[in-house]
Design a protein around this motif. Structure first.
Motif, PDB file in Angstrom:
ATOM      1  N   SER A 153     105.985 -18.744 149.163  1.00  0.00           N
ATOM      2  CA  SER A 153     106.855 -18.810 150.346  1.00  0.00           C
ATOM      3  C   SER A 153     107.963 -19.846 150.142  1.00  0.00           C
ATOM      4  O   SER A 153     109.139 -19.591 150.449  1.00  0.00           O
ATOM      5  CB  SER A 153     106.036 -19.149 151.589  1.00  0.00           C
ATOM      6  N   ILE A 154     107.597 -21.008 149.605  1.00  0.00           N
ATOM      7  CA  ILE A 154     108.601 -22.038 149.325  1.00  0.00           C
ATOM      8  C   ILE A 154     109.522 -21.590 148.200  1.00  0.00           C
ATOM      9  O   ILE A 154     110.737 -21.783 148.246  1.00  0.00           O
ATOM     10  CB  ILE A 154     107.917 -23.376 148.968  1.00  0.00           C
ATOM     11  N   TYR A 155     108.938 -20.961 147.182  1.00  0.00           N
ATOM     12  CA  TYR A 155     109.691 -20.457 146.029  1.00  0.00           C
ATOM     13  C   TYR A 155     110.799 -19.498 146.470  1.00  0.00           C
ATOM     14  O   TYR A 155     111.883 -19.473 145.891  1.00  0.00           O
ATOM     15  CB  TYR A 155     108.701 -19.758 145.099  1.00  0.00           C
ATOM     16  N   ASN A 156     110.509 -18.724 147.509  1.00  0.00           N
ATOM     17  CA  ASN A 156     111.490 -17.748 147.971  1.00  0.00           C
ATOM     18  C   ASN A 156     112.551 -18.334 148.900  1.00  0.00           C
ATOM     19  O   ASN A 156     113.272 -17.602 149.580  1.00  0.00           O
ATOM     20  CB  ASN A 156     110.776 -16.566 148.619  1.00  0.00           C
ATOM     21  N   LEU A 157     112.646 -19.651 148.893  1.00  0.00           N
ATOM     22  CA  LEU A 157     113.802 -20.301 149.507  1.00  0.00           C
ATOM     23  C   LEU A 157     115.027 -20.164 148.614  1.00  0.00           C
ATOM     24  O   LEU A 157     116.130 -20.586 148.987  1.00  0.00           O
ATOM     25  CB  LEU A 157     113.524 -21.799 149.740  1.00  0.00           C
ATOM     26  N   ALA A 158     114.838 -19.577 147.426  1.00  0.00           N
ATOM     27  CA  ALA A 158     115.932 -19.452 146.452  1.00  0.00           C
ATOM     28  C   ALA A 158     117.233 -18.875 147.041  1.00  0.00           C
ATOM     29  O   ALA A 158     118.315 -19.394 146.745  1.00  0.00           O
ATOM     30  CB  ALA A 158     115.467 -18.621 145.261  1.00  0.00           C
ATOM     31  N   PRO A 159     117.189 -17.797 147.863  1.00  0.00           N
ATOM     32  CA  PRO A 159     118.448 -17.287 148.425  1.00  0.00           C
ATOM     33  C   PRO A 159     119.207 -18.329 149.246  1.00  0.00           C
ATOM     34  O   PRO A 159     120.444 -18.320 149.289  1.00  0.00           O
ATOM     35  CB  PRO A 159     117.989 -16.115 149.311  1.00  0.00           C
ATOM     36  N   ILE A 160     118.460 -19.238 149.907  1.00  0.00           N
ATOM     37  CA  ILE A 160     119.105 -20.315 150.651  1.00  0.00           C
ATOM     38  C   ILE A 160     119.842 -21.236 149.688  1.00  0.00           C
ATOM     39  O   ILE A 160     120.974 -21.651 149.925  1.00  0.00           O
ATOM     40  CB  ILE A 160     118.055 -21.124 151.447  1.00  0.00           C
ATOM     41  N   PHE A 161     119.198 -21.548 148.559  1.00  0.00           N
ATOM     42  CA  PHE A 161     119.839 -22.391 147.554  1.00  0.00           C
ATOM     43  C   PHE A 161     121.059 -21.703 146.932  1.00  0.00           C
ATOM     44  O   PHE A 161     122.034 -22.354 146.583  1.00  0.00           O
ATOM     45  CB  PHE A 161     118.834 -22.783 146.467  1.00  0.00           C
ATOM     46  N   VAL A 162     120.974 -20.380 146.756  1.00  0.00           N
ATOM     47  CA  VAL A 162     122.124 -19.626 146.240  1.00  0.00           C
ATOM     48  C   VAL A 162     123.302 -19.774 147.197  1.00  0.00           C
ATOM     49  O   VAL A 162     124.452 -19.974 146.770  1.00  0.00           O
ATOM     50  CB  VAL A 162     121.765 -18.132 146.052  1.00  0.00           C
ATOM     51  N   LEU A 163     123.014 -19.677 148.492  1.00  0.00           N
ATOM     52  CA  LEU A 163     124.050 -19.839 149.510  1.00  0.00           C
ATOM     53  C   LEU A 163     124.674 -21.232 149.420  1.00  0.00           C
ATOM     54  O   LEU A 163     125.904 -21.385 149.459  1.00  0.00           O
ATOM     55  CB  LEU A 163     123.443 -19.624 150.897  1.00  0.00           C
ATOM     56  N   MET A 164     123.830 -22.257 149.265  1.00  0.00           N
ATOM     57  CA  MET A 164     124.310 -23.633 149.188  1.00  0.00           C
ATOM     58  C   MET A 164     125.087 -23.882 147.900  1.00  0.00           C
ATOM     59  O   MET A 164     126.103 -24.585 147.894  1.00  0.00           O
ATOM     60  CB  MET A 164     123.125 -24.589 149.286  1.00  0.00           C
ATOM     61  N   LEU A 165     124.633 -23.280 146.794  1.00  0.00           N
ATOM     62  CA  LEU A 165     125.349 -23.420 145.523  1.00  0.00           C
ATOM     63  C   LEU A 165     126.732 -22.785 145.609  1.00  0.00           C
ATOM     64  O   LEU A 165     127.704 -23.310 145.061  1.00  0.00           O
ATOM     65  CB  LEU A 165     124.547 -22.767 144.397  1.00  0.00           C
ATOM     66  N   GLY A 166     126.797 -21.637 146.290  1.00  0.00           N
ATOM     67  CA  GLY A 166     128.091 -20.984 146.479  1.00  0.00           C
ATOM     68  C   GLY A 166     129.058 -21.865 147.246  1.00  0.00           C
ATOM     69  O   GLY A 166     130.252 -21.924 146.953  1.00  0.00           O
ATOM     70  N   ALA A 167     128.518 -22.576 148.244  1.00  0.00           N
ATOM     71  CA  ALA A 167     129.365 -23.477 149.050  1.00  0.00           C
ATOM     72  C   ALA A 167     129.843 -24.673 148.238  1.00  0.00           C
ATOM     73  O   ALA A 167     130.991 -25.105 148.349  1.00  0.00           O
ATOM     74  CB  ALA A 167     128.574 -23.955 150.267  1.00  0.00           C
TER      75      ALA A 167
END
Length: 297
Positions: free
Chosen positions: A96-110
């Motif tokens: 569940s924590i591992y699948n926070l990845a899309p959130i990190f992708v969003l933050m990396l894009g920013a």
């Protein structure tokens, strides 16, 4: 819509969902397991690459190879941190924590691409963080040290490097899927060799070895070939949705086979994380559709 690519990614994520179950039955620590995975995958992919004749027609570009090497470092760290999380906490919680990845992708894009984060994106990010705290069960920890030793940091780092892997691999288009994964798993062998304790392989059972080779050949070689072969032919939105097949399979196996019973707060935390990520994934689509309808009318 590329149906073939969608099917490949769905199969890859479904198989990868069982990796936690395989990992806890290998009987070896994270670093050594990833090292063996990389060896198995390199041999598997190298053989397939040779048999198909792809090595003869491969076009090497220095910039693409450089990106692949960097992506290889990210993916190996992603594996190590995820397996270390499995050693400390339930598979369902770690995944569940591992699948926070899309959130990190969003933050990396920013941060890296200067993409603007919407208010909805920021709210969803905060909700995901709160959800991750709930599923770790922070109310049970009496000290900061106990919290950090829970596996939370390992799972969070695995999510970050998973995001970096997705973020980087989307920019690699020139190399074949065989070459891409072959180079990355070779990077893993070189990276981890100095840190391996080979005494951990003594006294392993036949069952242990079957699970070890399963994670190497199936979960690493076969799955990552499918993953990288499909991800370049799909939109970010489709990829973000299909990766949810992985946690669904992982949590089902954890509950049905390993008898994991989450508390109400953990169930709430899982719901907050996946609900927020789905909101982030589908909100831009809804806005575009609404805009197109307005324009057409």
């Amino acid at each position: 819509m590329n149906i073939s690519a969608m099917l490949k990614l769905t199969i890859a994520m479904a198989i990868f969902g069982s990796i936690g179950f395989f990992t806890i039955h290998t009987g070896i620590p994270a670093v050594e397991l990833v090292f063996v995975r990389c060896i198995c995958a390199t041999l598997f992919l190298g053989t397939m690459w040779y048999i198909t004749g792809g090595h003869k027609t491969e076009k090497w570009d220095k910039k693409e190879v450089g990106k692949t090497l960097i992506c290889g470092v990210f993916i190996v760290l992603n594996w190590v941190f995820l397996f270390k999380a499995f050693e400390e906490m339930s598979i369902s919680i770690a995944i569940s924590i591992y699948n926070l990845a899309p959130i990190f992708v969003l933050m990396l894009g920013a941060v890296l691409l200067a993409e603007k984060m919407t208010i909805q994106g920021i709210i969803a990010t905060v909700i995901c963080f709160l959800g991750s705290i709930l599923i770790v069960g922070i109310e049970h920890f009496q000290s900061i040290d106990q919290f950090f030793n829970s596996g939370f940091i390992w799972a969070l780092l695995s999510a970050l490097f998973y995001a970096l892997t997705m973020f980087t691999s989307k920019t690699i288009n020139g190399l074949s899927s065989y070459a891409l994964t072959f180079v990355q798993t070779t990077v893993g062998i070189v990276m981890l060799l100095p840190f391996c304790d080979f005494t951990v392989f003594q006294g392993l059972t036949t069952s242990n070895w079957l699970f070890i080779f399963g994670t190497g050949i199936i979960h690493t070689g076969f799955v990552y070939y499918l993953f990288f072969d499909s991800i370049r032919n799909l939109s970010t939105v489709i990829v973000s949705v299909l990766v949810f097949v992985d946690p669904v399979v992982a949590i089902l196996l954890d509950v049905l086979i390993l008898s994991f019973k989450p508390s109400l707060l953990q169930v709430l935390g899982i719901a907050l994380i996946f609900g927020s990520i789905l909101y982030i994934v589908f909100m831009p689509t809804q806005k575009v559709v609404a805009h197109e309808k307005t324009s057409s009318s």
